[in-house]
Structure formats: C-alpha cells, structure tokens
Scaffold this motif. Structure first.
Motif, PDB file in Angstrom:
ATOM      1  N   ALA A   1       0.833  -1.210   0.000  1.00  0.00           N
ATOM      2  CA  ALA A   1       0.000   0.000   0.000  1.00  0.00           C
ATOM      3  C   ALA A   1       0.866   1.258   0.000  1.00  0.00           C
ATOM      4  O   ALA A   1       0.594   2.225  -0.733  1.00  0.00           O
ATOM      5  CB  ALA A   1      -0.925   0.001   1.207  1.00  0.00           C
ATOM      6  N   ASP A   2       1.951   1.264   0.796  1.00  0.00           N
ATOM      7  CA  ASP A   2       2.860   2.428   0.839  1.00  0.00           C
ATOM      8  C   ASP A   2       3.435   2.694  -0.550  1.00  0.00           C
ATOM      9  O   ASP A   2       3.467   3.832  -1.026  1.00  0.00           O
ATOM     10  CB  ASP A   2       4.033   2.171   1.799  1.00  0.00           C
ATOM     11  N   PHE A   3       3.901   1.626  -1.203  1.00  0.00           N
ATOM     12  CA  PHE A   3       4.550   1.778  -2.502  1.00  0.00           C
ATOM     13  C   PHE A   3       3.540   2.194  -3.570  1.00  0.00           C
ATOM     14  O   PHE A   3       3.824   3.044  -4.424  1.00  0.00           O
ATOM     15  CB  PHE A   3       5.235   0.461  -2.878  1.00  0.00           C
ATOM     16  N   TYR A   4       2.325   1.631  -3.506  1.00  0.00           N
ATOM     17  CA  TYR A   4       1.290   1.953  -4.486  1.00  0.00           C
ATOM     18  C   TYR A   4       0.933   3.439  -4.391  1.00  0.00           C
ATOM     19  O   TYR A   4       0.859   4.141  -5.410  1.00  0.00           O
ATOM     20  CB  TYR A   4       0.055   1.078  -4.231  1.00  0.00           C
ATOM     21  N   GLU A   5       0.750   3.903  -3.169  1.00  0.00           N
ATOM     22  CA  GLU A   5       0.381   5.321  -2.982  1.00  0.00           C
ATOM     23  C   GLU A   5       1.513   6.248  -3.418  1.00  0.00           C
ATOM     24  O   GLU A   5       1.287   7.314  -3.975  1.00  0.00           O
ATOM     25  CB  GLU A   5       0.009   5.568  -1.506  1.00  0.00           C
ATOM     26  N   TYR A   6       2.762   5.817  -3.180  1.00  0.00           N
ATOM     27  CA  TYR A   6       3.931   6.613  -3.592  1.00  0.00           C
ATOM     28  C   TYR A   6       3.949   6.776  -5.113  1.00  0.00           C
ATOM     29  O   TYR A   6       4.163   7.866  -5.645  1.00  0.00           O
ATOM     30  CB  TYR A   6       5.204   5.912  -3.103  1.00  0.00           C
ATOM     31  N   LEU A   7       3.683   5.656  -5.857  1.00  0.00           N
ATOM     32  CA  LEU A   7       3.678   5.729  -7.320  1.00  0.00           C
ATOM     33  C   LEU A   7       2.523   6.602  -7.831  1.00  0.00           C
ATOM     34  O   LEU A   7       2.652   7.302  -8.833  1.00  0.00           O
ATOM     35  CB  LEU A   7       3.581   4.327  -7.929  1.00  0.00           C
ATOM     36  N   LEU A   8       1.378   6.542  -7.121  1.00  0.00           N
ATOM     37  CA  LEU A   8       0.214   7.343  -7.517  1.00  0.00           C
ATOM     38  C   LEU A   8       0.468   8.834  -7.323  1.00  0.00           C
ATOM     39  O   LEU A   8       0.072   9.661  -8.135  1.00  0.00           O
ATOM     40  CB  LEU A   8      -1.003   6.956  -6.662  1.00  0.00           C
ATOM     41  N   SER A   9       1.136   9.169  -6.213  1.00  0.00           N
ATOM     42  CA  SER A   9       1.205  10.576  -5.821  1.00  0.00           C
ATOM     43  C   SER A   9       2.484  11.296  -6.241  1.00  0.00           C
ATOM     44  O   SER A   9       2.572  12.509  -6.140  1.00  0.00           O
ATOM     45  CB  SER A   9       1.060  10.692  -4.292  1.00  0.00           C
TER      46      SER A   9
ATOM     47  N   LEU B   1      15.765   3.657  -7.989  1.00  0.00           N
ATOM     48  CA  LEU B   1      16.169   2.409  -7.341  1.00  0.00           C
ATOM     49  C   LEU B   1      15.388   2.244  -6.043  1.00  0.00           C
ATOM     50  O   LEU B   1      15.374   3.143  -5.198  1.00  0.00           O
ATOM     51  CB  LEU B   1      17.675   2.469  -7.041  1.00  0.00           C
ATOM     52  N   LEU B   2      14.704   1.113  -5.913  1.00  0.00           N
ATOM     53  CA  LEU B   2      13.980   0.797  -4.677  1.00  0.00           C
ATOM     54  C   LEU B   2      14.773  -0.270  -3.926  1.00  0.00           C
ATOM     55  O   LEU B   2      15.005  -1.356  -4.450  1.00  0.00           O
ATOM     56  CB  LEU B   2      12.567   0.284  -5.006  1.00  0.00           C
ATOM     57  N   VAL B   3      15.192   0.055  -2.702  1.00  0.00           N
ATOM     58  CA  VAL B   3      16.012  -0.873  -1.915  1.00  0.00           C
ATOM     59  C   VAL B   3      15.110  -1.613  -0.927  1.00  0.00           C
ATOM     60  O   VAL B   3      14.370  -0.981  -0.163  1.00  0.00           O
ATOM     61  CB  VAL B   3      17.116  -0.109  -1.144  1.00  0.00           C
ATOM     62  N   VAL B   4      15.169  -2.964  -0.974  1.00  0.00           N
ATOM     63  CA  VAL B   4      14.291  -3.761  -0.115  1.00  0.00           C
ATOM     64  C   VAL B   4      15.126  -4.739   0.720  1.00  0.00           C
ATOM     65  O   VAL B   4      16.343  -4.817   0.584  1.00  0.00           O
ATOM     66  CB  VAL B   4      13.239  -4.535  -0.949  1.00  0.00           C
TER      67      VAL B   4
ATOM     68  N   VAL C   1       3.452  -4.447  -7.671  1.00  0.00           N
ATOM     69  CA  VAL C   1       2.879  -3.084  -7.640  1.00  0.00           C
ATOM     70  C   VAL C   1       3.366  -2.286  -8.848  1.00  0.00           C
ATOM     71  O   VAL C   1       2.573  -1.642  -9.545  1.00  0.00           O
ATOM     72  CB  VAL C   1       3.274  -2.356  -6.327  1.00  0.00           C
ATOM     73  N   ALA C   2       4.699  -2.341  -9.097  1.00  0.00           N
ATOM     74  CA  ALA C   2       5.264  -1.562 -10.213  1.00  0.00           C
ATOM     75  C   ALA C   2       4.641  -1.990 -11.538  1.00  0.00           C
ATOM     76  O   ALA C   2       4.233  -1.161 -12.353  1.00  0.00           O
ATOM     77  CB  ALA C   2       6.780  -1.754 -10.249  1.00  0.00           C
TER      78      ALA C   2
ATOM     79  N   ALA D   1      14.336   3.694   0.221  1.00  0.00           N
ATOM     80  CA  ALA D   1      14.187   2.406   0.920  1.00  0.00           C
ATOM     81  C   ALA D   1      12.715   2.030   0.970  1.00  0.00           C
ATOM     82  O   ALA D   1      11.859   2.871   1.291  1.00  0.00           O
ATOM     83  CB  ALA D   1      14.748   2.510   2.332  1.00  0.00           C
ATOM     84  N   GLY D   2      12.427   0.756   0.651  1.00  0.00           N
ATOM     85  CA  GLY D   2      11.036   0.305   0.642  1.00  0.00           C
ATOM     86  C   GLY D   2      10.528  -0.059   2.027  1.00  0.00           C
ATOM     87  O   GLY D   2       9.339  -0.243   2.226  1.00  0.00           O
ATOM     88  N   GLU D   3      11.447  -0.201   2.992  1.00  0.00           N
ATOM     89  CA  GLU D   3      11.066  -0.605   4.362  1.00  0.00           C
ATOM     90  C   GLU D   3      12.245  -0.303   5.277  1.00  0.00           C
ATOM     91  O   GLU D   3      13.308   0.138   4.827  1.00  0.00           O
ATOM     92  CB  GLU D   3      10.732  -2.107   4.378  1.00  0.00           C
ATOM     93  N   ASP D   4      12.092  -0.563   6.554  1.00  0.00           N
ATOM     94  CA  ASP D   4      13.169  -0.327   7.507  1.00  0.00           C
ATOM     95  C   ASP D   4      14.268  -1.379   7.289  1.00  0.00           C
ATOM     96  O   ASP D   4      14.010  -2.578   7.371  1.00  0.00           O
ATOM     97  CB  ASP D   4      12.614  -0.416   8.936  1.00  0.00           C
ATOM     98  N   LEU D   5      15.491  -0.917   7.010  1.00  0.00           N
ATOM     99  CA  LEU D   5      16.578  -1.849   6.692  1.00  0.00           C
ATOM    100  C   LEU D   5      17.671  -1.850   7.755  1.00  0.00           C
ATOM    101  O   LEU D   5      18.793  -2.270   7.497  1.00  0.00           O
ATOM    102  CB  LEU D   5      17.187  -1.484   5.332  1.00  0.00           C
ATOM    103  N   GLY D   6      17.335  -1.359   8.947  1.00  0.00           N
ATOM    104  CA  GLY D   6      18.325  -1.230  10.019  1.00  0.00           C
ATOM    105  C   GLY D   6      19.080  -2.514  10.290  1.00  0.00           C
ATOM    106  O   GLY D   6      20.314  -2.540  10.370  1.00  0.00           O
ATOM    107  N   GLU D   7      18.339  -3.621  10.430  1.00  0.00           N
ATOM    108  CA  GLU D   7      18.944  -4.918  10.754  1.00  0.00           C
ATOM    109  C   GLU D   7      19.929  -5.359   9.668  1.00  0.00           C
ATOM    110  O   GLU D   7      21.032  -5.826   9.948  1.00  0.00           O
ATOM    111  CB  GLU D   7      17.834  -5.965  10.859  1.00  0.00           C
ATOM    112  N   GLU D   8      19.491  -5.189   8.391  1.00  0.00           N
ATOM    113  CA  GLU D   8      20.334  -5.583   7.256  1.00  0.00           C
ATOM    114  C   GLU D   8      21.626  -4.767   7.250  1.00  0.00           C
ATOM    115  O   GLU D   8      22.711  -5.293   7.004  1.00  0.00           O
ATOM    116  CB  GLU D   8      19.586  -5.362   5.925  1.00  0.00           C
ATOM    117  N   LEU D   9      21.491  -3.451   7.539  1.00  0.00           N
ATOM    118  CA  LEU D   9      22.670  -2.581   7.554  1.00  0.00           C
ATOM    119  C   LEU D   9      23.660  -3.003   8.625  1.00  0.00           C
ATOM    120  O   LEU D   9      24.857  -3.100   8.382  1.00  0.00           O
ATOM    121  CB  LEU D   9      22.249  -1.133   7.806  1.00  0.00           C
ATOM    122  N   GLU D  10      23.127  -3.292   9.819  1.00  0.00           N
ATOM    123  CA  GLU D  10      24.011  -3.711  10.919  1.00  0.00           C
ATOM    124  C   GLU D  10      24.766  -4.975  10.541  1.00  0.00           C
ATOM    125  O   GLU D  10      25.941  -5.126  10.826  1.00  0.00           O
ATOM    126  CB  GLU D  10      23.210  -3.933  12.212  1.00  0.00           C
TER     127      GLU D  10
END
Length: 998
Positions: A4-12, A21-24, A36-37, A243-252
């Motif tokens: 839903a977040d990504f869909y609304e972002y593309l709409l608006s 680039l969308l990082v997931v 969605v894309a 970033a498509g979502e919170d990536l804190g864990e991946e970064l650490e």
C-alpha cells in the motif's frame, strides 16, 4: 514490504521525481514491489538476493550471478519508464557500469569471422564445451555453432556455409535436437559475464590471478566481481534511491563484516512514506469482499484468462481485469484491487533424457562374455581392406580385445559400491561364463520370489478404500503448504489404486525432504476413514520419532490417534499398544521392527520407509504382514530405468521430482584444508542458531580430528559417531543431536541418509577428493532441508596435487549447487546404487564381480522369463561387411560424443530409431560424410537382420553372405560391384525383400 505504501507513492509522485532504485530487505519484498510496479505500468527489473562476504568464491552462485547481470543489462537497455528493485545485500556487491553490458546481433546471411567470434565469446565469459546444456555455454563443431546466451529461453544452433550464416534454429538442450521447424532471422547475444575489450579482459584476469582471496580455482567465474575496479560503480550513490522498508537490521549485518562492503554515506536516506489512503488486504473470500463494497470499482489481477474462467467469481460483468503475474490485494477510497494468483510453484527437476556415456579411457568396463577389463579408447583399424572403428578393452596380462563399435551394446560401465575396484578377467578363460551362470541362478531365485509374491497379491481381492472428495480436499488443505504437482499426481495415483478393488503394491521414490510422508499420510487417512487400521514401519528409532511427530500433528484435527512403538517404548505401554491394535481400538501406529510381530484386527495398509535398510529376517516378516493388505514402499534413492522396466508389471511407481517451495539449494565451496575456514564455517552456522555435520572418513584418525576441532573452538558441543559405536549408542546420540544438544556431529559417512534434520545446515567434508561424485552429492543433500540456505564445504588436502578427474568432479559439484542438480551430476551413479537397494538382499559379492549394469540387465531378463514375457532370447548379429563405415572424427571430433552415439545406435531396436539418430547427427554436427552415412546404413542392416533371424552378414569382394540362427543354408548374393555403395544396397535390398537370392 508494505504494498500500500509503494502503491500510494507511485500514484502521488510525478514520474520525473520518483526514485530510480527501490532498496528492499529480501527476495519476498522484491516480489511484492514488482507486482505493484507492474500494475502501475512501470517496468520493474528485479535483482536476486545475494548475501556474500567479501572475497567469497562466486562459482557456487553461478545461476544467481548470471541472473543479476542479465537483469542489469536489460535495465540499462530499456528506454521506457522503469525501476530497479534490489535487496540491500545485493547492492553491497561491486556491480558493473552500464557500458560493460554490450550485445552482439547475428543475422541470417551475414558473413562471420569465426576466430574473432570465438575470441569475443571467450572474453565475454562463455565456457567452451562439447555439449551446450546451460546459459553461458558455447560449442563450435566445424561449421555449426551451438550457443546459450544468458536471458535466452533456449540455446541456438547457428549453421554456417563457409563463412556465411545459413540458418539459425532454437534447440532443446535435453535432447540436443532442433525445436520443430522454427527458424530465426536474427539473434542477439549477451555476455555470459561482461562485454570486455581485450585490454579490460587481460587487466581483470591479472587482478584475479593475484587476488588475495582464496578459491579452488582463481578465475573470473570465482572472483571476477570482486576485482571490477574501474569497470564497477556504487549503484546506491549513482542512482536516486529510496528504501522500501526499515533496513536497520540488514545494515548492521553488513557493517559487522570484517571489511564493510558499503559506506554508510551510500545508504538511502529517504524511505517510502506510510500510505494514508490505501491499505493492504488479507483475502479469504474474493466474492464476499466484492459484495461488501458495491460502490467501488473492482480490478481483478490474474495470470491468465483461463484462471479467471476457472475461478468462482460472481458479478463478473462489473469487474475490470488486468492480466499479469504477482499478488496484489489493496483497498483505496474508491477502488478494490484483488488478485487470483497463487505463489509460483517450483519447477520440476528435469532428469536429463540424454544420459551422456561416461566411459572414459582408463575406466573399468564389463563385456557380457569376457568380463571386466579397462576401456582404453576408440581406434580405427583396417580389416581386409576396409576401415572401421573399434573399442579397445584391455584384460589381464595386457591382452587386448577389439569390440566393433556396432556391437557396443555388449559393453557396460563397471559400477559397484563406491571405492570398489574389480579384479581384471583373463581373456579367453571360461571363469567369467561360470560366474555369470552362478549369478543367474541367484537372480532367478530373487526374481521368482518377487513374482510369486506379486502373483499371490494379484489373486486376492483388494480392500476398497474410498474417500469422500470434499473430505479429502479438506484434509489436503490442512497440510500447511501448497502441494507440488508431483505430490498431487502421486496422491491421485494412490487414491485411485486404493479404491479400485485391486491390491496396491506401489513404490514411491523421492529425494529426502521432497514430501513422501505427506503423500503416505493421504493413504493412511483413506484407510482410517474407511474404518481400517494402518501401520508405518521404519528402520530406525530416530526416523520413527520423526514420522510419529508428523503423523500426530497432521491427524490431530481429525481426532485420529497415532501410537509409536520402538525399543524406547516402556514395556507396559508396549503391551497396551499391542492389545489395542489387536482389538481394533487403535487405528494408526508408527514404529521400527518392534512392530513386526504385532496382531491387528483389520489392517488395510502397510507403509514401509527405506525398506532396503531392514535385515533379511525383518524383510521376511514384513512380506508376511503385507501379503493381503495394500502396500506402499518409500525410497529416497532414484529408481534405475532398467529395474523400473523389469518391475513395472509387478509394482506400480510414483516419483516426486519437484522440490518443496520453501526448500533452497545448497551452496557448495571447494577449498584447500585450512583451520580458519573450518572455524568460520562452524561459527557462521552457530551464529544463525544451526548445527554442522563434519564428515571425516577414517575411524583411525577420527579421535585426533575431534581433538583438533576442540582446540580450534574450545566451547564446541560435539559428538563423534562411526561404525564401531553401537547402534543403540548411535541412535541415542543422533536423538540428542536432533534435540539441539550438540553444535556439531563429527562422523564417518554413516550420516544417516533417511533422517530429516532441518536445523543442521552446514556440511564439511574433509578429504573430499577421496569421495565419488554421487557420495558427495548425497552428503550435501543432508543440509538445506528447512527454509534456510545450506552450505557445503568440500575440503581437499592439496589442491595443486589433485588428479585431473578429481578436480573436474569437485568443480562440477561447486558449479551445480541448485536443487535437483543430482539429476545432472550423479544420476547414473545414484540410480545404479538405488538398484541394489530395491532388489532385496545386498548382492554385493556378485555385483562386485560383474558390476551393477550387467547385474540389472540379467535381473530384468530373469523377471521377464519367469513371468512368461521373455521373447525368444535376443540373439546378436555379427556384421562383417568389407566397407569403410564409422562415425567420422572430422564430423564429430569429440570421442566422448561419438561413443555416446555409437552406444545409442548399437541399442536401436527399429530402423526408424536408427534414422532418427541420423537426423539428430545432421542437426547437431552437419551433413554426414560418406563413411558416417555408410555406418548408419550398416546399423539399419543390423536391425533388419536381427528381425529376420540372421546371425551373420558379411561380404567378400562383390559377394554378400547371410547366415541364419536356425541353421538354414546360407544365402549368397552377387552385388553389381565391390564398391561400398553396391555392397550396402545389395544387403539392404535382400533384407527389405526387394532383392532375391541368386
């Protein structure tokens, strides 16, 4: 990732301001974003997830690296509105610049400089092979080029006339034949690695050769990406990223690596804003949702029109349809988007239909008359003025046997249990004939036993077990996962047979973890719903505990009680279970041979897992119990084709070749032994809460190895097992390992093949050069059982001193990490090993003397003969025509391919089959020259002569002679001349009935 977040972002967000680039987080998030894309008409390019440590050997990640480069190349070429979607871990790798993705277009009628093309393909990372079977391979044979470009659906066969492209056809890598009459005007080749110019390629090659990173072979396949330097770029810095979502864990996790792959400054600072107008839906019933929102526009997303037609949708006329892949369920202020698509199922593992003959010079072979010798190769010899090819086999005392290639069916590869070396036979001695006679007697005993049991079963009326379809559908839906196509097919076959009134005797074959137990549970369910009892017998208490847990959990919703009976069942409880079975109170029981003396009130089904691991007495008791009930045997070893043919009239077969959706491949790394690698592998597994198998195949040195491991990791919880540890102790320790009480199991190759330990996902094989390819493939199949990726480290003592064939074997394993690659790698060895298991008692003594292939062929003959289906015993034809006839090495330069074609032609059973192979030769190698064409004609003559009971076809000068098996007078014909053509035409004319004897 929230759709839903990504869909609304593309709409608006206006297209010009959107991120490139969308990082997931991972593959699953990427898949959700892709759906969605695609729906918003933005072309998505999705990079696969790659979690790598700096300098890791990339050969094991071959398919993913190819997919990554192909997707990046497609992204850079695409001109429309597009979006690159990538997991953060993948973006942390050095990735190539856009200009390294060149293409080469080849058109019909174009003039081609073959040497320049070969040079370019080499620089572009293609592998030159005899036989093209996967992306990134090329084979050049005279004026025929086979090439499999990454990203292409099929490989292409390009035929040249001199230097001009005469035709381009797609072909099937399984059969190596063209796909119908489809002809292409032009094709576009993509690099298998990168489109490098000479200087760039040489510079990269030099950097790789001097690389500080360790790999089995230092080449571009293994380390190329780590040394891109000026050829690479940081996509996170060069692109507008979000970033498509919170990536804190991946970064650490990335920063915790000794050498961080990604500077903090590269991390995308902006993140998708939370949707205000749209939200994601959990859809249980599409129709109810549509009815609940009568004022909203409804769009249905489906893979195809047939999916819509097959659905139960109501109000179809008010719906809009979008046909695309992906799952998307969203609700907005005035619209509903609902998906009919299901997750994509795993592809079935393809078994190669073209099993390449692995007879290599120096290997042992078995001649059906002369016994075991060493294959020395193929040689041309002139006999009575005519040139022919012969297979050279060496026997004891350096004696040599020349076998005409047209009679190649009399030779088989010698295969016995791994590591078994046979004694060479002496040429001309009758000892091998006597040995075959003894084996034949033994085989007749086995075959008659198989047939008698089968006959007894066939005479009995079966217990009909019918299940209400709605009830069965509900039971299937409670499995907690989507069944694979193969599982569904096996279940359908079993249910059909159980309800058909006959007595089922079916063998279910599948790799461990491919879902045999789930299939068996459907049969048990059918027995219980019809008021009968069912039992499952397994060879070990560990396996019995595993099956008990699975059955108990699966049958709980149906209030079907399951009991377990093995050596750990207390005596009092055991007596109670046996009493309840006899009185019919208890319907389902799982256990070891402790069950074999049990009495049942109304038993209808016996399920036997891994039957070959039971002893002779236990097998006898099993046969008694299963005589008048339905029988389902399960095996994790592939069924040999010849045994399948032999038993097909007696047993029915089901096979599961599709891995479960959640199962992932096993990354395989070949390394020189280094304590640092061992320590890192064990700790890496422990960090993710898993366990490790360590295989060290020497009982004498295993305690010393245990000591070394304890010194390396002092707090390591470890158990040591080998064949000198008692069975009871082994079982106890295995159960503790399964319960997670140990981090590591150090053992010889006794690592139990039937057990399922989803928490053990790292396998270390010490001294891997001493194992056969099939053993190594089976060992690595022990890990990667749960949803976690498995790692297999094949450690060699000194990689510089490895024999060439051991090196080739290990590289093949490293390159084929994907699931089901056993089919490509070790099928021949595995299937033959499986043959020994299924026959009954291990006939290892006899098999050692004559090899499995001949053993199975003789068993098949014995079964056919005893069941009255034996045709007049096949009599050979001696061909001795004085003509030049062989497969020309100018046409087919690779001896291995000629040998494989000789074998297939020698085994051809009809003239049509001979000419089909000729068509294939034309297709794969070009127009046959005279000697090749004449050889094919002689093979057609051999087939026709066999049909007419002729024992020998020979010629001398201009005469052609035919001799018969039944002793009739020989026939002599005079050809118009002694030319090869006339001799062949005369022989063929007589056999086809158009030429009468003189």
């Amino acid at each position: 990732m929230n759709q839903a977040d990504f869909y609304e972002y593309l709409l608006s967000t206006p297209a010009k301001e959107r991120a490139e680039l969308l990082v997931v987080r991972d593959d699953k998030s990427a898949e959700r974003a892709e759906a969605v894309a695609r729906y918003r008409a933005v072309r998505p390019f999705v990079l696969p997830q790659l979690r790598l440590s700096p300098g890791e050997d990339l050969r094991s990640y071959g398919p993913e690296i190819r997919e990554l480069l192909a997707e990046l190349a497609a992204y850079h070429r695409y001109e429309g509105e597009k979006l690159l979607i990538a997991p953060l871990h993948t973006l942390s790798l050095p990735l190539p610049r856009p200009e390294t993705f060149g293409t080469l277009r080849l058109e019909f009628g174009e003039t081609l400089d073959l040497e320049a093309l070969k040079d370019r393909l080499y620089r572009w990372g293609y592998h030159f092979v005899d036989l093209v079977s996967e992306a990134g391979e090329v084979s050049v044979r005279g004026d025929i080029i086979d090439i499999f470009s990454p990203g292409a659906e099929h490989p292409w066969r390009i035929s040249l006339f001199d230097e001009e492209i005469e035709s381009i056809h797609p072909f099937d890598p399984d059969t190596q034949k063209r796909r119908g009459d489809e002809e292409l005007e032009a094709v576009t080749l993509h690099p298998a690695f990168l489109a490098l110019e000479s200087e760039e390629f040489e510079a990269l090659k030099e950097r790789v050769e001097q690389s500080p990173y360790e790999s089995f072979v230092k080449d571009i396949d293994s380390l190329g990406l780590w040394h891109l330097e000026e050829l690479g770029m940081d996509y996170l810095q060069e692109f507008r990223a979000i970033a498509g979502e919170d990536l804190g864990e991946e970064l650490e996790e990335l920063y915790s690596l000794t050498t961080p792959l990604i500077p903090r400054s590269s991390y995308p600072t902006s993140r998708l804003p939370a949707a205000k107008m749209w939200r994601e839906l959990e859809v249980a019933d599409v129709n109810k949702l549509i009815e609940a929102h009568p004022d909203k526009k409804v769009t249905i997303v489906a893979r195809s029109e047939s999916l819509v037609r097959g659905s139960q949708l109501v109000q179809m006329e008010r719906l809009n349809y979008v046909y695309q892949e992906g799952i998307l369920n969203l609700m907005g202020p005035d619209e509903l988007i609902l998906s009919l698509n299901k997750p994509v199922k795993r592809k079935r593992v393809k078994r190669p239909s073209l099993v390449l003959d692995e007879m290599r010079p120096g290997e042992y072979v078995v001649h059906e008359t002369h016994g075991v010798g060493i294959f020395k190769g193929i040689e041309k010899r002139e006999v009575l003025g005519a040139t022919r090819e012969f297979v050279v086999v060496q026997y004891q005392g350096e004696d040599t046997l020349l076998v005409p290639v047209e009679n190649l069916e009399v030779i088989d590869r010698y295969i016995a249990d791994s590591g078994t070396l046979p004694a060479l036979d002496r040429l001309g001695k009758a000892s091998f004939k006597r040995l075959k006679g003894k084996v034949r007697e033994k085989l007749f005993a086995i075959a008659s036993q198989i047939i008698n049991i089968s006959a007894q079963r066939l005479l009995q009326r079966g217990i009909p077990l019918k299940v209400d379809p709605a009830e069965h559908a509900l039971f299937l839906s409670q499995a907690g996962f989507e069944h694979t196509e193969d599982q569904m097919e096996a279940i359908r076959q079993i249910m059909e047979e159980l309800s058909g009134g006959g007595m089922m005797d079916r063998l279910l074959s599948a790799d461990v973890g491919f879902g045999k137990t789930e299939v068996a549970m459907n049969a048990i369910f059918a027995a219980v719903r019809n008021g009968y009892q069912a039992m499952m017998v397994v060879p070990t208490t560990l396996l019995s505990a595993q099956h008990y847990r699975s059955l108990k959990e699966r049958f709980a919703p149906w209030e079907i009680e399951v009991a377990q009976l093995d050596r750990y069942t207390p005596a009092k409880q055991k007596r109670e279970i046996l009493r309840r079975l006899e009185e019919g109170e208890l319907k389902v029981v799982v256990g070891t041979h402790a069950l074999l003396g049990a009495k049942f009130k109304n038993l209808a089904l016996v399920v036997v897992d891994e039957e070959h691991k039971f002893g002779v007495k236990q097998k006898e008791a099993l046969k008694e119990m299963a005589l008048n009930v339905h029988l389902l045997s399960m095996s994790a070893t592939p069924i040999p084709r010849s045994l399948n043919m032999a038993l097909s009239k007696i047993k029915s077969f089901s096979e599961i070749l599709t891995p479960p959706t959640e199962r992932v491949g096993v990354r395989t790394f070949v390394k020189s032994f280094d304590p640092k690698i061992v320590k890192e592998a064990i700790l890496r597994e422990r960090r993710r809460g898993g366990q490790t198998f360590y295989v060290y195949n020497s009982i004498a040195g295993i305690e010393e190895k245990a000591k070394q491991l304890r010194e390396l990791i002092p707090d390591l919880r470890m158990t040591v097992l080998h064949s000198k540890v008692t069975a009871a102790q082994t079982e106890k320790e295995m159960m503790k390992f399964e319960a997670g009480e140990y981090d590591l199991l150090l053992s010889t190759t006794i690592v139990e093949s039937g057990i399922h330990l989803p928490n053990a996902n790292t396998m270390i094989v010490d001294g891997a050069e001493n194992f056969g390819i099939a053993d190594l493939h089976q060992l690595r199949g022990r890990v990667g059982r749960g949803g976690k990726e498995g790692y297999c480290y094949l450690l060699v003592e000194d990689k510089e001193r490895l024999p060439e064939n051991a090196r080739r074997r290990l590289l093949a394993l490293e390159s084929h990490s994907e699931l089901g690659s056993g089919a490509v790698l070790a099928f021949h060895d595995l299937e033959i090993r499986g043959g020994g298991n299924l026959i009954g008692e291990a006939q290892s003594g006899h098999i050692k003397q004559i090899g499995y292939s001949l053993y199975l062929r003789m068993l098949e003959d014995a079964i056919k003969e005893l069941s009255g289906r034996k045709e007049e015993s096949e009599k050979g034809v001696d061909l001795n025509l004085q003509i030049d006839a062989y497969l020309s090495d100018e046409l087919i330069s690779e001896a291995r391919l000629r040998l494989e074609l000789y074998r297939r032609l020698a085994q051809a059973e009809s003239v049509a089959e001979v000419y089909e192979i000729e068509e294939e030769i034309v297709d794969r190698f070009g127009k046959p020259d005279e000697v090749t064409r004449q050889f094919i004609e002689t093979m057609a003559i051999k087939v026709l002569a066999k049909e007419r009971g002729i024992s020998k076809v020979s010629s001398y000068e201009d005469r052609v002679f035919f001799e018969f098996h039944d002793g009739r007078d020989r026939v002599i014909l005079k050809a118009p001349s002694k030319d090869d053509d006339d001799i062949l035409a005369t022989a063929m004319g007589y056999l086809k009935g158009t030429r009468n004897e003189e």
